[in-house]
Every structure is written in C-alpha cells, then in structure tokens.
Design an enzyme around this catalytic site. Structure first.
Site, PDB file in Angstrom:
ATOM      1  N   GLY A   1       0.799  -1.210   0.000  1.00  0.00           N
ATOM      2  CA  GLY A   1       0.000   0.000   0.000  1.00  0.00           C
ATOM      3  C   GLY A   1       0.835   1.265   0.000  1.00  0.00           C
ATOM      4  N   SER A   2       0.249   2.334  -0.498  1.00  0.00           N
ATOM      5  CA  SER A   2       0.882   3.652  -0.416  1.00  0.00           C
ATOM      6  C   SER A   2       0.803   4.162   1.021  1.00  0.00           C
ATOM      7  CB  SER A   2       0.175   4.627  -1.356  1.00  0.00           C
ATOM      8  OG  SER A   2       0.293   4.200  -2.694  1.00  0.00           O
ATOM      9  N   GLY A   3       1.576   5.198   1.298  1.00  0.00           N
ATOM     10  CA  GLY A   3       1.591   5.778   2.631  1.00  0.00           C
ATOM     11  C   GLY A   3       2.760   5.325   3.476  1.00  0.00           C
ATOM     12  N   HIS A   4       3.570   4.378   2.938  1.00  0.00           N
ATOM     13  CA  HIS A   4       4.727   3.872   3.666  1.00  0.00           C
ATOM     14  C   HIS A   4       6.039   4.418   3.103  1.00  0.00           C
ATOM     15  CE1 HIS A   4       2.215   1.125   5.894  1.00  0.00           C
ATOM     16  NE2 HIS A   4       1.766   0.554   4.783  1.00  0.00           N
TER      17      HIS A   4
ATOM     18  N   HIS B   1      -0.241   0.170  10.355  1.00  0.00           N
ATOM     19  CA  HIS B   1      -1.490   0.761   9.877  1.00  0.00           C
ATOM     20  C   HIS B   1      -2.352   1.222  11.044  1.00  0.00           C
ATOM     21  CE1 HIS B   1      -0.387  -2.416   6.819  1.00  0.00           C
ATOM     22  NE2 HIS B   1      -0.283  -1.282   6.142  1.00  0.00           N
TER      23      HIS B   1
ATOM     24  N   ASP C   1      -2.559  -8.669   0.575  1.00  0.00           N
ATOM     25  CA  ASP C   1      -1.342  -8.938  -0.191  1.00  0.00           C
ATOM     26  C   ASP C   1      -1.238 -10.419  -0.548  1.00  0.00           C
ATOM     27  OD1 ASP C   1       0.009  -6.322  -0.299  1.00  0.00           O
ATOM     28  OD2 ASP C   1       0.093  -6.499   1.871  1.00  0.00           O
TER      29      ASP C   1
END
Length: 333
Positions: free
Chosen positions: A55-58, A220, A111
């Site tokens: 995911g994005s944001g990492h 998360h 995932d």
C-alpha cells in the site's frame, strides 16, 4: 489533520506522477497500468528479478527501493491497501528476464490474496514465481504462531538481501531462500506516539492520550500489546528490545544489522537517541553491530513513533548486506 493535497481521490496517482517525473533516471511507469513501475535500467537476460509492493503511505517504501541492488519493479496499492493483481502481473511480465521473479511482500490478507492471484496468472504465461513473506513483527503473534505475524520495517532487510543475491547470480529458488532466511532471522518491535490520518477521511487512525504511547502498534494503526505513559527514550528502547531478545536466538559473539525506523513524523534526533541505547544494550550483551541504519525506511504517513529491527547475520548475509545499492531513496556504496 492538515494535508498538502489536491483531490483526495487522486493522491496516489499524483504521488506516482510526481515520483516518476522526479526520478526518470531510476524508474518508469508502464503504459499498461499506472500502478506498475519498473527500473529504468533493465537487468541482463537470465537474471532473477525482484518484485515488491504494498500500500501507499509507507514511503520511501515501496517505490523508493526500485533500482540497482534491490528491486526491479513495484506494484503500488491505495493507501494502506494491497495492490490488485493487474499491476503485479504487468510488472512481472516487464521485469522477467527468463530466470523467474521473486515476489516479496508483507504478511497481510490482501497482499497474500492479490500476489497469489498474480502468481497464478504469471505461471499461465510460463513465468516462474517464488514468494517470500515478511513476518518480522513480534508484537503481532506469539512465537508458536509466528506464521501469523505482520511484516513491518524488517521487510527492508529482506529486499536488501534478495536484491544482492539476484545480482550475485543466484538462481530463482536460491534468491527466494535468501529472502526467507533473512525474514527468519529478523525481528521488529514498534511504538506508536501519535496517529496518522488517511487523506480520504481526515480522521485519526487510532486514539491515544496526549501522554500515552502504545507498545507493539502496527504500521497501519493495528492495536499493540499495551498502552502506557510515555517514558524516556532509553526505557522505551529497552521495552522494544526485550521481546526481540526473548523471541530470537541471539548470543554473545553474534553479529547483527540494526534498523531504527521512523514512522513518519519522528525527528531523526529522537531516532539517534534510541539507536544510542540499542548500541549500549547490544554492547553489554557482547553482540556486534555489523551495519546500522537510522531514519525513515518504512513509514505510516505522519504517524509518530518508531520501530527497532534486528537481523542476525551469518557470513553469507554479511556479503549480501554489504552489496552496493543505488535507488532514489536509498543508496549504499
């Protein structure tokens, strides 16, 4: 929760667009799928390829680790969400050089499902796939159920070792075995201080008191082991190291790689204060730090907090971790 964004529905697309334009010498976006990115410097025929994603944001994970010495391509998901099978498959087809592709990703349900589906589709097209999961978070399951653990910052070391093994000419299963061995010898533990907020909601990802911390918090915002009053950096570091030492077989004379990872908004000043304590504790135990990494390696938007990762090294792993890397967001000479 303030954000420098335009349309909240387009944050990932606009981030990718800016990233590709900022680093054209490193990375390019495939025409077949906007979420499929590959190295701008293709590897030689007959070489095992490494595909990562999540995911994005990492950021800098996962896009930032595509380049020489690490990954060959990345599939980008929505914020804190797995990429769907389509971009994974497109990256697979683009980076396969006839020797197969190793998928490396965190142990999360989305995932596992999406990378698994992409692997099945790739094999229909006669591309060999091996998979390695990151399960380094000791807070997320007991030692008896370690296969249920989440992947957090220790995933960085799995990329590093696998990328080096591919460069050294290891075969497909050998590269995957290196990734799995690295994961088996890696443990992480995190602490959360303040929540992040997703652009789509603008709401805090979890609740925590002004003078509280949460030991074992996930990347998360998944619940940790316990909440407690905020303590000194040394005491917090000790509380993160203790379960790592209890969980992994590590003894006097062993050598480790250490990662003190920021979750997004923790100043590097505080990370280095934590690393100082890590070094003290390891030194007292007679454990040598072979390589150290301090900074933002796998983050959670603007979350406050940090994680500590230890990877126990053998002679093979020391050669792999020493291998040079040149990516947009991580360089090692």
């Amino acid at each position: 929760m303030k954000k420098l964004i335009n349309d909240k529905k387009n944050v990932v697309e606009e981030m990718i667009d800016g990233y590709v334009k900022a680093h054209p010498e490193y990375i390019k976006r495939l025409e077949e799928n906007d979420r499929a990115l590959v190295s701008a410097k293709p590897k030689a025929e007959g070489k095992v390829a490494i595909l990562i994603g999540g995911g994005s944001g990492h950021e800098p994970a996962f896009m930032g680790y595509v380049g020489e010495g690490m990954a060959d391509g990345v599939a980008v998901g929505n914020i804190f969400a797995s990429p769907p099978p389509a971009p994974i498959l497109e990256v697979t087809k683009a980076i396969d050089k006839g020797a197969g592709v190793v998928y490396i990703y965190g142990n999360y349900a989305g995932d596992i499902m999406n990378f698994g589906m992409a692997a099945e589709m790739a094999e229909i097209e006669d591309i060999e796939i091996e998979m390695a999961l990151a399960t380094d978070d000791v807070a997320s399951a007991s030692k008896e159920e370690k296969e249920k653990r989440r992947g957090i910052a220790g995933e960085f070391f799995v990329y590093k070792m696998a990328g080096a093994a591919a460069d050294f000419g290891y075969k497909l299963k050998e590269v995957a075995d290196v990734a799995r061995k690295t994961n088996d010898n890696t443990r992480s533990m995190g602490v959360g201080l303040t929540p992040c907020s997703l652009p789509q909601t603008g709401e805090p990802s979890f609740e925590i008191g002004d003078n509280e911390m949460e030991i074992g918090l996930g990347h998360h915002g998944e619940p940790g082991i316990r909440k407690a009053p905020l303590d000194t950096a040394d005491n917090v570091t000790d509380q993160l190291l203790e379960p790592i030492f209890e969980d992994m077989e590590i003894n006097e004379g062993d050598e480790v790689a250490v990662l003190v990872n920021g979750l997004g908004s923790t100043p590097h000043m505080e990370l280095y204060i934590m690393f100082r304590r890590v070094e003290q504790v390891l030194s007292e135990k007679g454990i040598k730090i072979y390589r150290s990494y301090v900074g933002d390696y796998i983050t959670s938007l603007e979350m406050g907090g940090a994680s500590i990762t230890l990877t126990k090294l053998d002679d093979e792993m020391k050669k792999l971790i020493d291998h040079p890397v040149n990516t947009p967001m991580f360089v090692q000479k």
